[in-house]
Each structure stands twice: as structure tokens, then as C-alpha cells.
Design an enzyme around this catalytic site. Structure first.
Site, PDB file in Angstrom:
ATOM      1  N   THR A 296      41.908  24.098  -3.765  1.00 11.59           N
ATOM      2  CA  THR A 296      41.009  22.859  -3.728  1.00 11.59           C
ATOM      3  C   THR A 296      41.074  22.029  -4.942  1.00 11.59           C
ATOM      4  O   THR A 296      41.517  22.400  -6.184  1.00 11.59           O
ATOM      5  CB  THR A 296      39.467  23.713  -4.130  1.00 11.59           C
ATOM      6  OG1 THR A 296      39.180  24.217  -2.801  1.00 11.59           O
ATOM      7  CG2 THR A 296      38.536  22.667  -4.352  1.00 11.59           C
TER       8      THR A 296
ATOM      9  N   ARG B  92      32.276  28.432   8.682  1.00 13.17           N
ATOM     10  CA  ARG B  92      32.203  29.040   7.400  1.00 13.17           C
ATOM     11  C   ARG B  92      31.924  27.608   6.445  1.00 13.17           C
ATOM     12  O   ARG B  92      32.721  26.761   6.495  1.00 13.17           O
ATOM     13  CB  ARG B  92      33.326  29.885   7.115  1.00 13.17           C
ATOM     14  CG  ARG B  92      33.154  30.328   5.658  1.00 13.17           C
ATOM     15  CD  ARG B  92      33.687  29.193   4.764  1.00 13.17           C
ATOM     16  NE  ARG B  92      34.095  30.151   3.315  1.00 13.17           N
ATOM     17  CZ  ARG B  92      34.431  29.659   2.366  1.00 13.17           C
ATOM     18  NH1 ARG B  92      34.908  28.411   2.500  1.00 13.17           N
ATOM     19  NH2 ARG B  92      34.775  30.025   1.092  1.00 13.17           N
TER      20      ARG B  92
ATOM     21  N   ASP C 234      31.458  26.882  -1.354  1.00 15.87           N
ATOM     22  CA  ASP C 234      30.706  26.369  -2.267  1.00 15.87           C
ATOM     23  C   ASP C 234      31.009  24.870  -2.683  1.00 15.87           C
ATOM     24  O   ASP C 234      30.243  24.070  -3.325  1.00 15.87           O
ATOM     25  CB  ASP C 234      31.283  26.957  -3.690  1.00 15.87           C
ATOM     26  CG  ASP C 234      32.732  26.828  -3.974  1.00 15.87           C
ATOM     27  OD1 ASP C 234      33.602  27.125  -3.048  1.00 15.87           O
ATOM     28  OD2 ASP C 234      33.123  26.306  -4.906  1.00 15.87           O
TER      29      ASP C 234
ATOM     30  N   THR D   7      36.485  25.710  -8.534  1.00 12.08           N
ATOM     31  CA  THR D   7      37.368  26.027  -7.580  1.00 12.08           C
ATOM     32  C   THR D   7      37.433  27.519  -7.644  1.00 12.08           C
ATOM     33  O   THR D   7      37.374  28.138  -8.685  1.00 12.08           O
ATOM     34  CB  THR D   7      38.813  25.321  -7.612  1.00 12.08           C
ATOM     35  OG1 THR D   7      39.393  26.099  -6.804  1.00 12.08           O
ATOM     36  CG2 THR D   7      38.994  25.443  -9.043  1.00 12.08           C
ATOM     37  N   GLY D   8      37.989  28.111  -6.344  1.00 15.85           N
ATOM     38  CA  GLY D   8      38.053  29.635  -6.320  1.00 15.85           C
ATOM     39  C   GLY D   8      37.432  30.209  -5.074  1.00 15.85           C
ATOM     40  O   GLY D   8      37.087  29.503  -4.196  1.00 15.85           O
ATOM     41  N   HIS D   9      37.009  31.246  -5.242  1.00 16.78           N
ATOM     42  CA  HIS D   9      36.398  31.942  -4.008  1.00 16.78           C
ATOM     43  C   HIS D   9      34.879  31.577  -3.777  1.00 16.78           C
ATOM     44  O   HIS D   9      33.914  32.001  -4.630  1.00 16.78           O
ATOM     45  CB  HIS D   9      36.155  33.701  -4.465  1.00 16.78           C
ATOM     46  CG  HIS D   9      35.781  34.526  -3.217  1.00 16.78           C
ATOM     47  ND1 HIS D   9      34.831  35.385  -3.318  1.00 16.78           N
ATOM     48  CD2 HIS D   9      36.261  34.428  -1.966  1.00 16.78           C
ATOM     49  CE1 HIS D   9      34.513  36.028  -2.283  1.00 16.78           C
ATOM     50  NE2 HIS D   9      35.556  35.399  -1.379  1.00 16.78           N
TER      51      HIS D   9
END
Ligand code: ASP
Length: 318
Positions: free
Chosen positions: A178, A206, A209, A229-231
Site C-alpha cells: 500500500t 472486503r 484498514d 500499511t500491513g495486514h
């Protein structure tokens, strides 16, 4: 206040062959964005332009080059926020738009809403004269390969995408990339922008965040600004951006300390990895990630500083 522009190009287990493209993209984004920040420009214009630049670059998971959902479709999320009046614009499940971040800014400036999704967001963008691209125009070969690999793993029973407590190593590789930008301008105004295609193989519909205030993006002139950024399923539950700002505000720790502490705590508690970039109201910078890599960079005092590996920093004169 000296203006600063800080960007990231996503946290993840980025393979070696993707490192040069990311670093070039980060540098280009900074150079594009900073032109709008010097000579009295606004932080809001700078973060929009920095993210816009990365949305055109297929080294990043946003705009052209976004990852694909399980049906092979690009569905993008983006958000933008300014810290003076706490105005914000967010879009989700947006298809066939080259620049979700520009649509998010229009949501902020031209509607009475903060957040528009799906078909409505596309119609709104069209009404604002954004070009609607043909289906598939944002899809790259790399994104198709990543989806094929995801499906192979799923068939072998290796996929744990929606179980954040069982994240396996393979899956972590696909998280991240991202993009985001945080800036402070000469008037002390802070702005933040974040844009993404989400995660490979996500279910249709879906939402991550990135478009959620306090999770992917937050800006408040009284404290600072953060882009993460990330999961997404992890970051959303942890309110990563907001927690970093509250650590700065209430624990009186530095932007770097707060960014580091909160990212570490999130991964310790919830396993999913991530990263964040922060500027506090005094112009101090925080950069941290619990993933293997995160491309980042900033321009301050005519110096361009950037990196992607832990403990590694490069500096160039502008
Ligand atoms: N946070 C994004 C999401 O889960 C992914 C990323 O940062 O690359 O949608």
C-alpha cells in the site's frame, strides 16, 4: 515550521527483485509531492500528489498495479485527511479509477459525507469528471501471477487469509505495498493520504484498514499525522494510526518511539505485521515496521532520505 514530506510504499516481505522499483518510485513520489509543498504550498496538495504519483507506478499496490480479489477484480480503498479542521474523505471498493486518492479528496471537498463506497463511489467520481476506465485496465501481469499463486496455496490448504491468529509465513509475503504520505507545511498544517488495492485473494467486498480513519490514516494539527500499511484485519482492530498519536499525546514520547512501540505491540498481540510513518506537530518524524521490509522516504531541508531494509538509510541532496 519547515515543510516535510514523508511517504511509504508498503510494508511486507518484499522480494529482492522488487526493491529497486520501489525505491525509484518513492524518490519520484517525493520529488513530485515536494514541489507542491515548497513556496508556501499546502500539505494537503503535497500528500495527494505524492500518492497520485505512486498510483501510476505498478511497483506499488494501488491504482495501476493493485492486487486482485478472489474474482480477479481490482477493488481499491483510499483516504485523505487534513489536521486543521479534521476534514476527511474516504472511498472503498472503488473500481476502474486511476486515482482513488483524488476521488477521496473530492468526497472531502464536494460532499457532506466522509465515506462513499462501491457503485456509489464510482458514480460520484464520474460526476466529478474522473475518467471511468474499462474493466481490467488497472490489472497487471504481476497481480495476475500473485492471484494464481494465492489460489495454488489455497488449494493446498495453506491459506489462512482470514484467520489473523494463524498467519503463516507464505501469507505474510503477500501483505503490504500500500502507499501513504504524511506532510506538514509552513503553516503547521498536517495532512495524510493512504491508498491501496488491499490484499491478494480477498473476498469480493472486503474492506481493509486503509480507508478507515484512525486505522490507515489520521491527521490532527494538535498532535500529528500517521499513515499505516500491513495486514488490514490486524491494523483495523488495533486502530494503529490513532494509537500512535495517542501515545505521543498522552505518554509524551517522540514520534519515533510511539511509532515503534505501537507497531511492536500490535504484532505481539495480534501477530499480523505492519508499519507506519508519523510526523508530530513539531515536525519530528517516526518510521517503523514489523514486516521484513517497508519502503519509505522523506524530504526535509533539501535532503532526500530513504530506505527499505531495517537499519538502512540512504541520503541524497536534492
Ligand atoms: N493495509 C492494506 C489492506 O489490508 C494492505 C497493505 O497495507 O498493503 O488492505
Amino acid at each position: 515550521m519547515k515543510p516535510i514530506l514523508l511517504v511509504h510504499g508498503g510494508a511486507g516481505d518484499i522480494s529482492d527483485d522488487r526493491v529497486p522499483g520501489k525505491l525509484n518510485g518513492i524518490k519520484k513520489s517525493l520529488r513530485d509531492g515536494v514541489q507542491l509543498l515548497v513556496n508556501g504550498g499546502s500539505s494537503l496538495d503535497a500528500v495527494e500528489e505524492a500518492v497520485r504519483s505512486m498510483e501510476l507506478d505498478d511497483s506499488f499496490n494501488c491504482g495501476y498495479g493493485s492486487v486482485l480479489n478472489i474474482n480477479g477484480i481490482v477493488e481499491m480503498d483510499a483516504s485523505i485527511m487534513e489536521g486543521k479542521n479534521l476534514n476527511a474523505g474516504c472511498v472503498t471498493l472503488l473500481q476502474n479509477m486511476a486515482h482513488p486518492i483524488c476521488v477521496a479528496r473530492k468526497v472531502m471537498e464536494k460532499t457532506n459525507h466522509n465515506f462513499i463506497g462501491g457503485e456509489g463511489a464510482l458514480k460520484f467520481a464520474h460526476s466529478q469528471n474522473f475518467e471511468v476506465l474499462t474493466q481490467g485496465a488497472l490489472v497487471t501481469e504481476n497481480a495476475k501471477i500473485a492471484l494464481e499463486e494465492f489460489k495454488e496455496r489455497q488449494n493446498k490448504g495453506l491459506d489462512t487469509l482470514f484467520s489473523s491468529t494463524e498467519l503463516n509465513k507464505k501469507q505474510k509475503r503477500d501483505l503490504g505495498e500500500t502507499v501513504g504520505a504524511v506532510a506538514i507545511d509552513g503553516n503547521g498544517n498536517i495532512a495524510v493520504a493512504t491508498s491501496t488495492g488491499g490484499i491478494t485473494g480477498k473476498l469480493s467486498g472486503r474492506i481493509g484498514d486503509t480507508p478507515i480513519l484512525g486505522c490507515g490514516t489520521y491527521a490532527d494539527n494538535k498532535i500529528g499525522g500517521v499513515s499505516t500499511t500491513g495486514h488490514g484485519e490486524t491494523i483495523m482492530r488495533f486502530n494503529l494510526a490513532q494509537r500512535i498519536l495517542q501515545n505521543i499525546n498522552h505518554k509524551h514520547v517522540s514520534a519515533q518511539q510511539a511509532t515503534e512501540d505501537v507497531c511492536k505491540e500490535m504484532t505481539q498481540r495480534l501477530i499480523g505485521t505492519g508499519g507506519a510513518i508519523t510526523i508530530d506537530k513539531e515536525g519530528n518524524i517516526g518510521i517503523y515496521f514489523t514486516s521484513k521490509r517497508m519502503a519509505w522516504g522523506y524530504i526535509k531541508d533539501n535532503q532526500l532520505v530513504y530506505g527499505i531494509n531495517k537499519g538502512e538509510t540512504f541520503t541524497e541532496n536534492l
